[in-house]
Each structure stands twice: as structure tokens, then as C-alpha cells.
Design an enzyme around this catalytic site. Structure first.
Site, PDB file in Angstrom:
ATOM      1  CB  THR A 137     -45.360  43.272 -19.672  1.00  0.00           C
ATOM      2  OG1 THR A 137     -44.359  42.529 -20.812  1.00  0.00           O
ATOM      3  CG2 THR A 137     -46.728  43.146 -20.512  1.00  0.00           C
ATOM      4  CB  ALA A 139     -40.806  41.978 -14.085  1.00  0.00           C
ATOM      5  CE  LYS A 190     -38.610  45.235 -25.870  1.00  0.00           C
ATOM      6  NZ  LYS A 190     -38.611  45.275 -24.420  1.00  0.00           N
ATOM      7  CB  SER A 253     -36.339  50.202 -19.722  1.00  0.00           C
ATOM      8  OG  SER A 253     -35.573  49.949 -20.687  1.00  0.00           O
TER       9      SER A 253
END
Length: 335
Positions: A137, A139, A190, A253
Site C-alpha cells: 500500500t 500512500a 521486506k 518506495s
């Protein structure tokens, strides 16, 4: 009307605040930074999303009592390093059966507790119902109402299902899971693998290397999960494989971006500064190394990233060390 208090006015907290307000929830957002609240009240937008107007119905406060009082759900959206001190701040305002949802991702380095365990430890209230909400997810996409899936994890399935219904929207599909520890291990670890894929890209390597790091990184996460009593199915799901894929491949990311800058030659502190946001993978490294040592789990990618970030190893030397390890059989993951 359902009421939620959101602790933290960062990008993820604000993206969820917008979504929840637009689905009819009464939303109050708190930040420890008064300047942040003042900006949100005045501009009605977040500085990281300058072109996105926020719903006028969102309330902003720097009163910790205000954000906690009479809420159906209180949500932790602060950085992992601030979870314990934020839990201490809200302790006197929490009712016995309060539902608390944590969307931060990390492991506390000193105690090796997951973040819901940190909250429970600080509140000292066995009646509080804790939920980990985690998954692939970003933002940046949620605030634009783009299709998203996420997992509501709680040992009590009724509570997990309540949070599932609360956070569901026309573009967000929420699943339930009872493996809270597994979900939280995935969420924290992760980010370290995303640093590794970023470093690889920064060195100029391509899709082959990225695919190898994602696949073998998932193997490392799964081995740790098995040793800590988590369900192997969690690691093949949204919070495991799903979040790993999105974090290791997306331009959104921050961990991947920080890794890329490190691979390009920047020191970790300079990379963090250039990213301009918290890089949770770097925060997670001490706990990851300690967990691997405690449970005697082989995690060569995690240790290689730790050597680069915390011990000054050159990224190319770390790559050569990984490739030069003893040859072995690939043991398939058990899903």
C-alpha cells in the site's frame, strides 16, 4: 458515525485519513509537531501531496486527549521509532476495550517486539484490542483512490473483521488474518530487501538481479517467520510476497530509493536526507540481525545490507560476497 483518531500526520496517515473521511468516518488527525498541524489546517493539503486537496471534514489537533477521546478506533501512523513514546502519551486516555490499529512497520531493536507488542507492553492493558494493518500500500496511490488491497490482522477474528469493514472502500479491499506476528515480521523485514534491490539498481544491475533478491529475500523472511511460529501462508500473501514486490519495484518506495542512492555511492545518512522521509528498512536492520542470530536463521541478504549500511562495506564487495557463497540446493518455499 464511526470515529477514528489518527496518531501521525505523515503521508500514510493522511492518505488513510482522506479515504476514511470520504467513506463517512469522523476523522481526527494528531501530530506531535504543532507546525505540521498548523500547515494542514491552513492549507488543507499535505506538503508531500501539494496537488491533492483534503476533505474539509478532517479535524486536526495537537491535543493527544482530543485525538483519543470517544473514538471507535485509534490508529498508530507514526514512524516505528516513535511508537513506544506515543503509546505512553495516550495511556491515560485509553478505554479498556479500545481497538487500536497499527499501520507502522518495524521491530523494536532492544526488545525485539513487534509494534503491536510494543503498544501492548506500554499500555499494560489486556483489554485493548490490537490490530496490525499491513500490505502492498503506497500512500501515493491510496491518496489518489487507486485500487489497493491490505490485511487486517488480529488474533480475535471479530475484531479483525470489524477493522476490515471500517477500512473497506470502493477502491480498498481488506482481507483478514489471525497471524499478527507473521504479518508484522513481513512488514518490517521486506523493507530491508527493498534496500537491497535499490542498491542493486544503483550499481547498474538489472531485472535478473532484482528478481533474485526478491525471491531469495522472500525465502529469508519465510525462514525467520517459521522459526518465530508464524504461518508460512502469511509470507505468500499480500503482507508478504505482495508487499515485498511493491516495495522492491516501485518508484514510490523510499527504501528502494535510499538503496539506489547508496548503490550510486552515497553514504546512508546522505541517502536518507535526499529521500526526505523515514527509511524504515534502515531502522529495522538492528532488530533483523538480532532476530536472525537469536533464532539461528540464515539471512545473507539482510546481513549484506547491514554490512553496507552499518559497517561501511562497499556495495560491490557485498555483492561479490553473496555470489561467492557456498553452492547449494534451492529448497522450495512451503506455501
Amino acid at each position: 458515525m464511526n470515529k477514528i483518531g489518527i496518531l501521525g500526520a505523515g503521508t500514510w496517515g493522511i492518505a488513510l485519513a482522506k479515504m476514511l473521511c470520504n467513506t463517512g468516518k469522523e476523522v481526527t488527525v494528531w501530530s506531535a509537531l504543532e507546525d505540521e498541524i498548523t500547515f494542514l489546517k491552513k492549507e488543507n493539503r499535505h506538503p508531500k501531496f501539494p496537488h491533492t486537496d483534503l476533505p474539509v471534514g478532517i479535524r486536526y489537533t495537537y491535543s493527544i486527549e482530543d485525538v483519543c477521546r470517544d473514538k471507535d478506533i485509534i490508529m498508530f501512523a507514526v514512524s516505528s521509532v516513535f511508537v513506544r513514546q506515543t503509546a505512553a502519551k495516550i495511556k491515560s486516555f485509553i478505554k479498556d476495550d479500545q481497538i487500536i490499529v497499527d499501520v507502522a512497520k518495524g521491530i523494536e531493536p532492544d526488545t525485539l517486539m513487534t509494534l503491536t507488542e510494543v503498544i501492548a507492553d506500554e499500555l499494560g492493558n489486556s483489554g485493548v484490542r490490537l490490530v496490525a494493518l499491513s500490505g502492498p500500500t503506497h500512500a501515493e496511490e491510496v491518496i489518489r483512490d487507486m485500487p489497493t488491497t491490505i490485511v487486517s490482522a488480529c488474533e480475535d477474528m471479530d475484531t479483525a473483521a470489524y477493522v476490515q469493514r471500517f477500512f473497506s472502500s470502493p477502491f480498498m479491499r481488506v482481507y483478514t488474518n489471525t497471524d499478527v506476528r507473521g504479518i508484522e515480521i513481513c512488514g518490517a523485514m521486506k523493507n530491508i530487501i527493498a534496500l537491497a534491490t535499490g542498491i542493486s539498481s544503483g550499481l547498474g544491475y538489472g531485472d535478473n538481479a532484482r528478481a533474485a533478491l526478491i525471491t531469495r529475500g522472500l525465502a529469508e523472511l519465510s525462514r525467520l517467520g517459521e522459526k518465530t511460529g508464524s504461518s508460512p501462508h502469511t509470507f505468500s500473501g499480500l503482507a508478504g510476497m505482495g508487499d515485498l514486490i511493491v516495495t522492491c519495484t516501485s518508484m514510490h518506495s523510499r527504501n528502494n530509493r535510499a538503496g539506489y542512492l547508496i548503490g550510486q555511492g552515497l553514504k546512508p545518512d546522505k541517502a536518507i536526507k535526499q529521500v526526505g522521509m523515514v527509511v524504515e528498512g534502515i531502522n529495522a536492520l538492528p532488530a533483523a540481525v538480532s532476530l536472525a542470530e537469536k533464532y539461528k536463521v540464515e539471512m545473507p541478504i539482510v546481513f549484506a545490507v547491514n554490512d553496507i549500511v552499518n559497517h561501511g562495506m562497499k556495495p560491490l564487495d557485498a555483492v561479490n560476497a553473496l555470489l561467492g557463497r557456498e553452492l547449494k540446493n534451492e529448497v522450495p518455499l512451503r506455501f
